[in-house]
Design an enzyme around this catalytic site. Structure first.
Site, short mmCIF file in Angstrom:
data_model
loop_
_atom_site.label_atom_id
_atom_site.label_comp_id
_atom_site.label_asym_id
_atom_site.label_seq_id
_atom_site.Cartn_x
_atom_site.Cartn_y
_atom_site.Cartn_z
N TYR A 1 29.35 15.46 61.62
CA TYR A 1 30.12 15.48 62.76
C TYR A 1 29.39 14.99 64.06
O TYR A 1 30.21 14.05 64.70
CB TYR A 1 30.52 16.99 62.90
CG TYR A 1 31.32 17.29 64.16
CD1 TYR A 1 32.72 16.87 64.21
CD2 TYR A 1 30.76 17.88 65.45
CE1 TYR A 1 33.55 17.22 65.56
CE2 TYR A 1 31.57 18.09 66.58
CZ TYR A 1 33.10 17.80 66.52
OH TYR A 1 33.87 18.13 67.61
N SER B 1 32.67 15.29 72.10
CA SER B 1 32.02 16.92 71.80
C SER B 1 30.95 16.90 72.39
O SER B 1 29.88 15.70 72.68
CB SER B 1 32.09 17.01 70.24
OG SER B 1 31.41 18.30 70.02
#
Length: 327
Positions: free
Chosen positions: A160, A147
């Site tokens: 995350y 990501s």
């Protein structure tokens, strides 16, 4: 050199974790169109069944097997079964992931552990399971879907981001160490994509307000990218064995700015954080699952709305909701 590395994906066996919905399903669709034999895995059997039926129409071999990638023994059994039924695994797309959204005051140690279990240990278990056979054949490709949050830590996504930073480090280091063995490792860093996935994310603190900003940002065309286009780029990276791709213009701009001006981006992200919903106060952390509310239970007048139209349509296309449900 890049052209020499090009793979014909037809008749290749590819394992996709988190392949039953969203980006994973879109990657599976692209690969089946290329003629690859695809094995998809996820935890939910109902979603897997719908995905297998979706992919079966492409006329290629599709295997759908339930597996929790946080369970190392389950991953090893999965790899053995795929190998027995489809032959040696030529490539892996590590796509399975989880995300919890909320301010740092709401996050507990368990939230970090849960993020690392799925987003870091899951890919590592899968890589370790397929690597011995790839080394024997001196051929194989592994795509790690990380990501932009693994290059630039975004407010309200700390567990995350921590897990994605770990996966980026693993992915880049493995590429260097395995380069001489015929095994290519690709690191993919998507920005926001219109996959329809916010309904399956977890939200803490002011969960309705958190879901509102997250789902709107995930739907706006100038901020997020088409998940179909992202899937095509991931398959292209697999085909050529690319080292690294940052998907979407906003993500590339953010990654470049942070690389050149880290102090400036830190200041800007601090300003962004002030615009996001506040916490319920220090010391309100609760274990993951306790205090966390799923996106589909966090709707409000803002989301769903006209602002989330593109994301809602993507949810319908990408198996994020069961037939007959409304976004």
């Amino acid at each position: 050199r890049r052209e020499r590395a090009r793979w014909d994906l037809a008749d290749r066996t590819v394992l996709i974790t988190g392949g039953s919905r969203g980006l994973g399903l879109l990657v599976a669709r692209e690969l089946t169109r290329e003629g690859a034999r695809v094995a998809i895995t996820a935890r939910d059997t109902g979603t897997l069944t719908r995905a297998r039926e979706d992919l079966a129409g492409q006329g290629t071999t599709v295997l759908a097997l339930p597996c929790d990638v946080t369970d190392r023994e389950a991953v090893e059994r999965l790899v053995r079964e795929i190998t027995q039924r489809l032959g040696p695994i030529d490539a892996v797309v590590n796509n399975a992931g989880t995300i919890t959204v909320g301010p740092v005051d709401e996050m507990s140690v368990e939230d970090y552990e849960a993020a690392l279990a799925t987003n870091f240990w899951g890919p590592l278990y899968t890589i370790m399971a397929v690597l011995p056979a790839m080394r024997v054949r001196r051929a194989g490709r592994i795509v790690n879907v990380t990501s932009i949050g693994g290059r630039l830590s975004v407010p309200h996504l700390l567990p995350y981001s921590v897990s994605k930073f770990a996966l980026v480090g693993l992915s880049e280091g493995l590429r260097a160490e395995l380069a001489g063995e015929g095994i290519e490792i690709s690191t993919i860093c998507p920005g926001l994509m219109r996959t329809g996935s916010p309904r399956h994310a977890w939200f803490k603190g002011q969960h309705r307000a958190e879901y509102a900003w997250f789902s709107v940002a995930d739907s706006l065309p100038l901020v997020s990218m088409s998940a179909e286009r992202a899937a095509r780029q991931i398959v292209d990276a697999l085909r050529f064995g690319d080292a690294d791709r940052v998907l979407s213009l906003p993500a590339r701009v953010g990654a470049t700015m942070h690389g050149v001006f880290p102090g400036l981006t830190a200041e800007l992200l601090g300003l962004v954080n002030r615009l996001l919903p506040g916490s319920r106060g220090p010391g309100r952390q609760s274990p993951v699952g306790a205090g966390a509310v799923k996106g589909e239970a966090s709707t409000s007048s803002v989301s769903p709305s006209v602002l989330t139209t593109l994301g809602d349509r993507a949810a319908e296309r990408n198996n994020q909701i069961a037939f007959g449900q409304t976004p």
